[in-house]
Design a protein around this motif. Structure first.
Motif, PDB file in Angstrom:
ATOM      1  N   ALA A 368     -92.042 -33.526 -29.692  1.00  0.00           N
ATOM      2  CA  ALA A 368     -90.785 -33.385 -28.959  1.00  0.00           C
ATOM      3  C   ALA A 368     -90.984 -32.937 -27.522  1.00  0.00           C
ATOM      4  N   LYS A 372     -89.002 -34.328 -24.109  1.00  0.00           N
ATOM      5  CA  LYS A 372     -88.206 -33.436 -23.254  1.00  0.00           C
ATOM      6  C   LYS A 372     -88.743 -33.445 -21.822  1.00  0.00           C
ATOM      7  N   GLU A 402     -90.371 -38.542 -36.024  1.00  0.00           N
ATOM      8  CA  GLU A 402     -89.662 -37.600 -36.889  1.00  0.00           C
ATOM      9  C   GLU A 402     -88.175 -37.628 -36.553  1.00  0.00           C
ATOM     10  N   THR A 403     -87.352 -37.109 -37.459  1.00  0.00           N
ATOM     11  CA  THR A 403     -85.904 -37.239 -37.341  1.00  0.00           C
ATOM     12  C   THR A 403     -85.363 -36.648 -36.045  1.00  0.00           C
ATOM     13  N   ASP A 404     -85.777 -35.417 -35.709  1.00  0.00           N
ATOM     14  CA  ASP A 404     -85.244 -34.803 -34.496  1.00  0.00           C
ATOM     15  C   ASP A 404     -85.667 -35.548 -33.238  1.00  0.00           C
ATOM     16  N   LEU A 405     -86.834 -36.180 -33.280  1.00  0.00           N
ATOM     17  CA  LEU A 405     -87.302 -36.935 -32.123  1.00  0.00           C
ATOM     18  C   LEU A 405     -86.498 -38.223 -31.924  1.00  0.00           C
ATOM     19  N   GLU A 407     -83.323 -38.619 -32.327  1.00  0.00           N
ATOM     20  CA  GLU A 407     -82.115 -38.288 -31.580  1.00  0.00           C
ATOM     21  C   GLU A 407     -82.422 -38.108 -30.091  1.00  0.00           C
ATOM     22  N   MET A 408     -83.561 -37.484 -29.783  1.00  0.00           N
ATOM     23  CA  MET A 408     -83.955 -37.352 -28.376  1.00  0.00           C
ATOM     24  C   MET A 408     -84.206 -38.713 -27.746  1.00  0.00           C
TER      25      MET A 408
END
Length: 1251
Positions: A368, A372, A402-405, A407-408
């Protein structure tokens, strides 16, 4: 009563611990990695300690470790021993001595709790100790199978019990098959883009792992007491098939009961947190790169210093000694926070070199933080579109999906900066599609949530509503990259006859829609088969769409029934392009030998037999598909190449050309490179304007093509003449259009009438003032990692790294006389001189690691390879376009220059974080093999026959005239074990290098001067003298009567071009200049003489220098060549001739003949060495031999079209030596054409034997 006794017996044997007791055990765990052969180095670690287990409550127990000793091994078994590592022992003991709580009941280990500061590495070691207590004992069955959780995950276990009647103890043997675990404690990263190939895995595998536990259990009132336990785990790894040699990991652990006492006081413990159950836990394991171990504290100054040092070291040329440090830089960046990344950006972005190094390496943070960081750059706009595109492309394809990535990553699709440049926008959209593909592969598979691909579906629907062709194509290509199963419904809307509503779209959009199914052909083959068959059978659809549908259909590996359906439909096909394409594709697959086509090739074989009578002789003018492949079971590797040429009846110009390359290895298929070209605009241009074209590629055809191309301006500016795309690993990352506007812009820029407004003018001015350009690119080409738990609680890792460092430097300064004043065309009449120096090269480091990799120590086998290409240059140049003259001056060779080198070896490695400077890398094959002959191998090491060889070769070609020598060096060390074929070919020391070195010359060389002249000029005195001599030779008719003098007598009159008025059309001189002395070297002159029936070309090469008379004379035309060389072209002679014949009543025949009179001795010796292999090779190629009286100094061959489907080949070979006792023979072969071609593709036979 018997039932009660049976239940009681089971309870007594079921493992259990008394909460009021304290159990003390001795524990030893050891792991070794190597090839398991005598005299070869290995590495390993050993941990010995005492373990106390203290009861706290009925199902809660406390574990404490004491008397710990940690040892490392690196060397040869039987010669070297384990060495204690005091500093690492102290570090591990500091954590292991703290209390560990765990739940335990009925042979099952439950939740494990520790204090928060205990590292994951130590917790996993404790899991390895507690793994002994996870055992199922059934006294009612001797042999039983269970699926149960253990440290390796949810795996299948096979138990066998045996009771000792004397001691009343049970011996329990447990075998765990780690290869077939349902929920395996393992991580696989870096190969998401490779397609699994189950059929290949059935032929062999690259990794095999098993564990065997043996327990001695004593029944007690508290349950079965484990008195002794032993575990043996073996993992075999090979980059090929493990059956042919492998790297072996052997892990053993032992637990021995020392005492059982009553618990007096339960030790007090502080706050604890849950660390999970017995299953091995992977936490931040990917942060530690297995091929290095460095202290990572205070990384920011280390990173800044390393970037500056690497940039400086590679500022002009690649410094291969520093290329491995790039991997260290990756490791440092991975342990640095986002805040520190921003600090580094502020420090380094002001310097172009440092800025580029940071952007090129920060992408390997791969989580991540890098997204960012990029988001901050996009928002601030402090990177160029080019920098942003390159960085984002690599970051999206290397980041952990991965899931949170996800969305980014979506946010980049809505950022204004992403749309600021067309190529950047294309990169963002296509890269997001690639990220979706990897996310679904790792996290979900078929059940991947539709939300991740929804932005791409919205883009393509929006393009459809606005009827924007480019937006639709881009979005469909990204959807193709994603390969999301939920996208099929959207793709259907773009396919005629499949969509619920009628659609009328450009052919380019339809093509993109069909090709977007390519990944779904593997993920959802049945749905894709329904769509592609529906498209294929609609005869009103565009021809190319039907052919693309056929191409995608066969990528789904259709069953026999579906292939039969396609075959039956083709028998009624009227479109010859569709028929030809489909038949050639089916025919190519029928010959496939790769495992993925095992069943499909059988079905296609049947189809070919049905279709051959109708389509077996279809003209090459129609559309074609070709599939070539090979596969080797010993190596478990293979390659495949596919070429598709799609045409239609409207134009002879191909609508689309696609080439693909695939690589098969260890049960996976990797799509290497795919190139595609569309020629919509060019095809339309020819369809409208061409009038006379017969398709035979005659002069009239080329003239017609040229006239059409002159009308390219008539096409609309927004319609592309040519489109191209590139896919790597199955993911499209680049596509571009060549349209009318772009061509006009380029032509205007480089036109001779262009003036000072042209960018070329500015480039020339910069060149006159002196320019310098430098580019360096570090790039981690791939990082693949497979990490699996071991029974010791240590992670075994198999990793492959391939890192490149490329450098290009150009320094140049030009002078133009007379100088340019108003237009570029003046360059064509000016004298242009250029002085330049520079460098182009790269250093590629490849690592393969097999062993234990933790945050505090590493041990294993490591292959380390370095490939270096270094091409420096320095020269001055002068040219005049109008006069067609060109001169180059090169400096003399003054020092050795290594142009190309490959060096690799395999090592036993040991590293630990407490003493990183004392890391050991022992070559697996020691330098002195003889010194190890008397070493006694361990008892459990089998004795096998070993063959050791150490070849060393150095070949040099000297050019004394020019003061340089070119050398090729090769050295290798191998130990051949019969059981390890083919692995032993690659394991050992290897060094290969190509170098240029200075050599002593007759005269000191100042420089090497090269002249080229393409304007008609009078030839030099030496050439004129030679021509005069050749003219006089036929009149002399000298005879050699006594054999003491060898005289050259030409067999034919010299060509008419050799007369006093002939002028060479091209001359070239390569001279060694030495002060004021006469230069030495060679010159070549080419003559061209148009004749009445055929054109003759002569080439004369002459040596220049004092008393030099060596020359080479060549006279050639379309069907023959006459070659003479030696002193004044009179020493040796050879001629070659080819002819074709197709007389009425005879078969078409091709004949070739080589005849010689005198040849040098080395050619005779070479012929003798080849002669003995001819009968054997002829037999292998399918020839039969018969003795005949053939010409003594002649080799001839004839190929006759014997029947419609076969050819007859005859080769006549004399003896090579002059001795009449040597045999002469004729070789004959009769071969079916189809079978011959198939044999060529499968075994790579020489093409000269084939038609």
């Amino acid at each position: 009563m018997w039932g009660f006794l049976l239940c009681h017996l089971v309870a007594l044997a079921e493992p259990g611990l008394n909460p009021k007791k304290t159990y003390e055990y001795r524990y030893e765990g050891m792991v070794n990695i190597g090839r398991g052969m005598p005299n070869l180095a290995e590495s390993g670690v050993r941990l010995v300690c005492k373990v106390k287990i203290i009861g706290v409550s009925a199902q809660t127990f406390l574990l404490r470790v004491s008397n710990l000793n940690f040892e490392e091994f690196n060397g040869i078994p039987g010669k070297n021993a384990f060495d204690t590592s005091p500093k690492l022992t102290k570090r591990i003991a500091a954590e292991l001595s703290k209390p560990f709580m765990f739940e335990y009941a009925k042979g099952r280990v439950g939740d494990i709790r520790t204090s928060a500061e205990i590292s994951d590495t130590i917790v996993n070691i404790v899991r390895g100790i507690l793994g002994f207590f996870q055992v199922t004992v059934k006294t009612t069955q001797r042999v039983y199978e269970l699926e149960e959780f253990g440290i390796h995950g949810l795996c299948q276990s096979t138990y066998a019990n045996e009771e000792d009647a004397n001691s009343q103890e049970l011996s329990v043997t447990q075998i765990v098959d780690i290869n077939n675990c349902k929920k395996k404690a393992a991580i696989y990263r870096g190969m998401a883009l490779a397609v699994d190939n189950k059929l290949s895995k059935e032929r062999g595998d690259s990794v095999i792992s098993t564990v065997r536990y043996v327990y001695t259990v004593k029944p007690t009132v508290d349950g079965g007491l484990i008195k002794k336990a032993h575990a043996l785990e073996r993992q075999h790894f090979s980059p090929f098939n493990v059956k042919g040699g492998n790297s072996k990991l052997q892990a053993t652990k032992e637990l021995v009961l020392l005492s059982v006492t009553d618990t007096v006081v339960t030790p007090a413990v502080g706050p604890m947190i849950s660390r999970g159950n017995l299953v091995y836990k992977f936490v931040k394991v990917l942060a530690q790169i297995p091929i290095l171990m460095k202290k990572l504290d205070d990384p920011v100054p280390k990173i800044a210093d390393m970037i500056k040092r690497l940039a400086q070291a590679n500022i002009y040329q690649t410094d291969s000694a520093t290329s491995e440090d790039v991997v260290v830089l990756f490791q440092l960046l991975r342990v640095t926070s986002l805040e520190n990344h921003e600090v580094l950006w502020k420090q380094l972005s002001g310097n172009d070199e440092h800025r580029r190094w940071l952007l090129d390496t920060i992408v390997e943070v791969a989580d991540a933080r890098v997204l960012k960081f990029l988001k901050n750059r996009f928002k601030a706009g402090d990177v160029s579109a080019n920098e942003a595109g390159q960085t984002l492309l690599i970051a999206f394809n290397h980041v952990a999906a991965e899931t949170d990535l996800m969305e980014m990553a979506k946010e980049f699709l809505s950022m204004p900066f992403s749309k600021s440049h067309p190529m950047l926008w294309n990169t963002v959209v296509l890269s997001y599609g690639s990220l979706v593909y990897r996310y679904c592969t790792y996290e979900y598979g078929q059940s991947c949530p539709v939300a991740v691909v929804q932005p791409l579906l919205d883009l393509v629907i929006d393009g459809l509503k606005r009827n924007n062709e480019l937006d639709m194509v881009l979005a469909l290509k990204a959807i193709g990259n994603a390969g999301h199963p939920s996208s099929i419904k959207t793709i259907r809307r773009f396919l005629p006859g499949v969509s619920a509503t009628p659609v009328t779209l450009p052919a380019r959009v339809l093509s993109a829609a069909v090709q977007s199914l390519r990944h779904l052909a593997v993920r959802d083959p049945h749905s894709v088969q329904d769509i592609t068959v529906s498209l294929f059978v609609q005869r009103h659809l565009p021809t190319e769409i039907r052919m693309l549908a056929c191409m995608i259909l066969f990528e789904t590996k259709p069953p026999l029934a579906l292939v039969s359906t396609v075959t039956a439909f083709l028998l009624e096909e009227a479109d010859m392009h569709v028929a030809s394409f489909s038949y050639s594709l089916i025919g190519s697959i029928a010959k496939s030998s790769t495992p993925d086509n095992h069943f499909l090739s059988t079905a296609c074989n049947v189809a070919v037999k049905i279709l051959a009578p109708k389509f077996g002789r279809v003209s090459y003018h129609y559309s074609k598909a070709m599939h070539l492949d090979w596969f080797n079971d010993d190596f478990l590797i293979g390659t495949a190449t596919e070429i598709f040429m799609l045409k239609n009846a409207a134009s002879f110009i191909p609508t689309e050309i696609v080439t693909k390359g695939k690589f098969h290895f260890i049960g996976k298929i990797l799509q290497l490179v795919e190139l595609g070209f569309r020629a919509d605009g060019i095809k339309e241009l020819f369809r409208q304007n061409i009038q006379v074209f017969n398709g035979h590629l005659s002069y009239a055809d080329f003239e017609a093509i040229f006239k059409v191309l002159q009308d390219w301006k008539t096409l609309p500016g927004d319609k592309p003449l040519l489109s191209a795309y590139t896919r790597i690993f199955g993911q499209e990352f680049f596509f571009a259009d060549l349209n009318n506007d772009l061509i006009q812009s380029v032509i205007k820029t480089v036109s001779p009438s262009a003036g000072k407004e042209s960018p070329v003018w500015s480039m020339i001015e910069n060149l006159q003032n002196g320019m310098s350009w430098h580019w360096t690119k570090p790039f981690l080409m791939f990082e693949t990692r497979y990490i699996q738990a071991t029974s010791l609680g240590l992670p075994v890792e198999i990793s492959k790294y391939y890192n490149t460092l490329t450098t290009i430097t150009v320094n140049a300064k030009a002078a133009i006389s007379p100088p340019l004043t108003d237009r570029l065309g003046q360059l064509l009449t000016s004298d242009v001189s250029l002085v330049t120096d520079g460098f182009a090269g790269f250093s590629k480091d490849q690592f393969v690691f097999h062993g234990i990799n933790t945050a505090i120590f590493q041990c294993g086998a490591e292959l380390k390879s370095k490939t270096v290409v270094a091409i420096p240059w320095e020269f001055s140049m002068k040219m005049n376009v109008k006069q067609k003259t060109f001169e180059i001056d090169l400096p003399a060779c003054k020092e050795e220059t290594k142009l190309f080198s490959v060096k690799f070896d395999v090592y036993a490695v040991s590293r630990n974080i407490e003493e990183p400077s004392r890391a050991k890398m022992t070559p697996m094959m020691p330098d002195s093999v003889e010194a190890n002959k008397d070493i006694e191998p361990p008892e459990d090491m089998c004795i096998v026959k070993c063959d050791i060889y150490h070849p060393q070769v150095k070949l040099c070609a000297e050019a004394n005239i020019y003061g340089a020598v070119f050398c090729v060096e090769f050295e290798a060390t191998r130990s051949h074990y019969i059981d390890e074929y083919p692995l032993y070919y690659f394991l050992g020391y290897t060094n290969f290098a190509c170098t240029i070195q200075p050599v002593q010359s007759n005269k000191p060389v100042d420089k090497i001067h090269i002249e080229m002249n393409a304007s008609p000029t009078k030839y030099t005195v030496s050439v004129r003298h030679l021509l005069d001599t050749l003219q006089k030779l036929p009149k002399l008719c000298l005879q050699n009567s006594d054999g003491s003098i060898r005289t050259f007598v030409p067999s034919c009159t010299p060509p008419q071009a050799w007369n006093g008025n002939s002028e060479p059309v091209f001359t070239i001189k390569v001279l060694a200049m030495s002060g004021n002395t006469k230069p030495e070297g060679y010159e070549a002159a080419a003559f061209y003489t148009p004749a009445a029936q055929m054109d003759n070309t002569q080439l004369i090469v002459s040596q220049i220098g004092e008393e030099a008379n060596w020359k080479l004379c060549t006279d050639a035309n379309v069907d023959k060549m006459h070659l003479r060389w030696g002193a004044e072209c009179q020493s040796y002679e050879m001629s070659m001739k080819t002819a074709t014949a197709h007389l009425p009543g005879s078969r078409p025949t091709l004949k070739a003949k080589i005849h010689w009179k005198t040849v040098p001795g080395y050619m005779i010796e070479l012929g003798k060495s080849i002669e003995k292999y001819i009968p054997g090779m002829a037999f292998l190629l399918g020839f039969y031999q018969k003795h005949a009286t053939n010409a003594k100094h002649e080799v001839s061959a004839s190929v006759v079209a014997a029947t419609g489907g076969s050819i007859a080949t005859t080769i006549k070979v004399p003896d090579v030596a002059d001795s009449s006792s040597c045999s002469r023979f004729t070789l004959h072969a009769w071969t079916k054409k189809q079978h011959t071609l198939n044999t060529f593709f499968q075994t790579s036979l020489p093409l000269c034997f084939l038609i």
